[in-house]
Design a protein around this motif. Structure first.
Motif, short mmCIF file in Angstrom:
data_model
loop_
_atom_site.label_atom_id
_atom_site.label_comp_id
_atom_site.label_asym_id
_atom_site.label_seq_id
_atom_site.Cartn_x
_atom_site.Cartn_y
_atom_site.Cartn_z
N GLN A 122 0.81 -1.22 0.00
CA GLN A 122 0.00 0.00 0.00
C GLN A 122 0.85 1.27 0.00
OE1 GLN A 122 -2.90 -0.05 3.13
NE2 GLN A 122 -4.20 1.50 2.18
N ASP A 123 2.09 1.17 0.50
CA ASP A 123 2.96 2.34 0.55
C ASP A 123 3.67 2.62 -0.77
OD1 ASP A 123 4.31 -0.16 1.12
OD2 ASP A 123 6.12 1.02 1.52
N LEU A 124 3.56 1.71 -1.73
CA LEU A 124 4.19 1.89 -3.03
C LEU A 124 3.23 2.60 -3.98
CD1 LEU A 124 5.94 -1.59 -3.50
CD2 LEU A 124 6.85 0.51 -2.48
N PRO A 125 3.76 3.38 -4.93
CA PRO A 125 2.88 4.18 -5.79
C PRO A 125 2.22 3.42 -6.93
CG PRO A 125 5.17 4.59 -6.35
CD PRO A 125 5.18 3.71 -5.14
N CYS A 126 2.55 2.14 -7.11
CA CYS A 126 1.98 1.39 -8.23
C CYS A 126 0.47 1.25 -8.10
CB CYS A 126 2.63 0.01 -8.34
SG CYS A 126 2.76 -0.87 -6.78
N LYS A 127 -0.21 1.17 -9.24
CA LYS A 127 -1.65 0.97 -9.31
C LYS A 127 -1.95 -0.52 -9.27
CE LYS A 127 -2.30 5.38 -9.77
NZ LYS A 127 -2.93 6.20 -8.72
N LYS A 128 -3.16 -0.87 -8.81
CA LYS A 128 -3.46 -2.29 -8.56
C LYS A 128 -4.80 -2.69 -9.19
CE LYS A 128 -1.37 -1.33 -4.09
NZ LYS A 128 -1.50 0.14 -4.30
N ILE A 129 -4.75 -3.81 -9.91
CA ILE A 129 -5.95 -4.43 -10.48
C ILE A 129 -6.10 -5.80 -9.84
CG2 ILE A 129 -7.09 -5.28 -12.55
CD1 ILE A 129 -5.42 -3.32 -14.19
N LEU A 130 -7.24 -6.05 -9.19
CA LEU A 130 -7.50 -7.35 -8.58
C LEU A 130 -8.27 -8.20 -9.58
CD1 LEU A 130 -6.97 -8.70 -5.80
CD2 LEU A 130 -9.32 -8.09 -5.18
N PHE A 131 -7.71 -9.37 -9.89
CA PHE A 131 -8.35 -10.32 -10.80
C PHE A 131 -9.10 -11.33 -9.94
CE2 PHE A 131 -7.03 -11.90 -15.29
CZ PHE A 131 -7.98 -11.06 -15.84
N THR A 132 -10.41 -11.39 -10.05
CA THR A 132 -11.20 -12.19 -9.11
C THR A 132 -12.08 -13.21 -9.82
OG1 THR A 132 -13.18 -10.79 -9.12
CG2 THR A 132 -11.38 -10.13 -7.67
N GLY A 133 -12.52 -14.19 -9.04
CA GLY A 133 -13.56 -15.10 -9.48
C GLY A 133 -14.93 -14.53 -9.13
N GLN A 134 -15.96 -15.19 -9.59
CA GLN A 134 -17.33 -14.70 -9.38
C GLN A 134 -17.64 -14.53 -7.89
OE1 GLN A 134 -19.45 -14.00 -12.00
NE2 GLN A 134 -20.96 -13.17 -10.59
N ALA A 135 -17.18 -15.50 -7.06
CA ALA A 135 -17.53 -15.50 -5.64
C ALA A 135 -16.83 -14.39 -4.87
CB ALA A 135 -17.20 -16.86 -5.02
N ASP A 136 -15.79 -13.78 -5.44
CA ASP A 136 -15.00 -12.79 -4.72
C ASP A 136 -15.40 -11.35 -5.06
OD1 ASP A 136 -13.41 -14.96 -3.81
OD2 ASP A 136 -12.32 -14.92 -5.71
N GLU A 137 -16.50 -11.17 -5.79
CA GLU A 137 -16.85 -9.84 -6.27
C GLU A 137 -17.14 -8.87 -5.14
OE1 GLU A 137 -19.87 -7.63 -9.43
OE2 GLU A 137 -20.01 -9.79 -9.08
N LYS A 138 -17.85 -9.31 -4.10
CA LYS A 138 -18.17 -8.43 -2.98
C LYS A 138 -16.91 -7.98 -2.26
CE LYS A 138 -22.88 -10.04 -2.06
NZ LYS A 138 -23.79 -10.68 -1.07
N ILE A 139 -15.95 -8.89 -2.11
CA ILE A 139 -14.68 -8.56 -1.47
C ILE A 139 -13.94 -7.50 -2.29
CG2 ILE A 139 -12.40 -9.47 -0.86
CD1 ILE A 139 -13.79 -12.15 -0.29
N ALA A 140 -13.98 -7.66 -3.61
CA ALA A 140 -13.30 -6.71 -4.49
C ALA A 140 -13.94 -5.33 -4.43
CB ALA A 140 -13.31 -7.24 -5.93
#
Length: 337
Positions: A122-140
């Motif tokens: 979180q302290d690094l400036p890079c941007k983040k894309i989370l690749f998820t399955g269907q069941a993880d959508e709410k978490i994302a």
């Protein structure tokens, strides 16, 4: 998102992190060949590499220093000096393409799930894309709302790969906006007002597509933007205003320049790049002044900008240029070996 030009932008690495090596190989293969990437199936190895990469980041060489006027005692009178040449000199850093700007992270991984990984960097400036399955959508969605990730894409979506490529490009641009925000705000208040003009941003994007430019840097004298294509060919976009062209006119008049040059400057029809004389007209250029000038094109923004594209003299760079094509060739050779 802020609609203005970063002070520089160049190709960077996309980091793909997934515990499935076969999925990583497939994903890396389907991304465009000119989109540089590095893959990890081990989260700890990815963490270690990322931290080391940012310790050696080329942006650390950028020089911003605050000078204090010895005669001024109030905070408001402090002056800020920016070494603008350090911006385009970053183009000479061979490691610039190794800068990780976007992470694409699987959520369900045994060592450390994708959300925990995002928290760890979180302290690094890079941007983040989370690749998820269907069941993880709410978490994302929750992670996105909390600012832990910048995008999320479901692997099951029929257009997941197309979306992924678009989001990577968008976030790479946001990365450079964030990296150069302080510099842009400082410089756009003075000689580089075009940095905050959406019309110039649109023009630069059009020029990149038309001419195949893949990286660019703010250039100090003459004021403008230095572009490079994939093979390292350099082109300088000189950007003038009416006021700056009138300053050029005054200097040319002082040197007794030919009438045609004076008229062209006065009528805002010419953009000069006196590359052999420090940027301004001198007596030595009298018989060859036309070869240093191009017809002015106009960008209508918050004010009128007069611009032209010049081939950039190689002696300005002083050393061999390491291009994106060189980097991709070397990266391909490393993978094969």
């Amino acid at each position: 998102m802020n609609i203005s030009l970063p002070v520089y932008q160049h190709p960077t690495l996309t980091i793909l992190i997934d515990d499935s090596q076969s999925f990583l190989d497939s994903l890396a293969f389907q991304l465009p060949p000119h989109m540089a990437r590095k893959v990890f199936h081990d989260t700890q190895a990815a963490l270690d590499w990322l931290r080391d990469a940012y310790r050696h980041s080329p942006s650390k060489s950028q020089s911003i220093r605050v000078n204090y006027d010895e005669q001024a005692f109030s905070f408001e009178r402090r002056t800020v000096a920016v070494d603008i040449e350090q911006i385009y000199r970053q183009s000479m850093n061979r490691r610039r393409f190794l800068l990780p700007s976007v992470l694409v992270i699987d959520y369900a991984m045994p060592q450390m799930n994708g959300l925990a990984f995002c928290q760890a960097v979180q302290d690094l400036p890079c941007k983040k894309i989370l690749f998820t399955g269907q069941a993880d959508e709410k978490i994302a969605i929750d992670a996105f709302n909390r600012g832990l990730i910048d995008r999320f894409i479901k692997k099951s979506d029929h257009d997941a790969l197309d979306r992924l490529e678009l989001e990577i490009r968008s976030l790479q641009k946001e990365f450079f906006h964030a990296q150069s925000l302080t510099l842009k705000d400082l410089l756009s208040r003075h000689s580089f007002t075009f940095l905050s003009d959406p019309a110039l941003e649109t023009l630069v994007e059009q020029l990149c597509k038309r001419h195949g430019f893949v990286e660019y840097y703010l250039f100090p004298n003459p004021t403008g933007i230095l572009f490079f294509d994939m093979h390292g060919k350099a082109t300088l976009m000189v950007v003038e205003t009416e006021a700056s062209l009138m300053s050029q006119l005054e200097v040319a008049q002082d040197y007794g320049a030919p009438l045609e040059l004076l008229t062209g400057l006065r009528e805002l029809r010419l953009v000069p790049f006196f590359s052999d004389s420090g940027g301004m007209y001198t007596d030595a250029l009298r018989h060859d002044w036309l070869s240093y000038c191009l017809p002015a094109q106009i960008c209508f923004g918050a004010q009128d900008y007069y611009w032209a594209l010049f081939d950039f003299p190689s002696h300005y760079l002083r050393e061999p240029f390491y291009s994106l094509a060189d980097f991709l060739r070397d990266q391909s050779a490393d993978i094969k070996s």
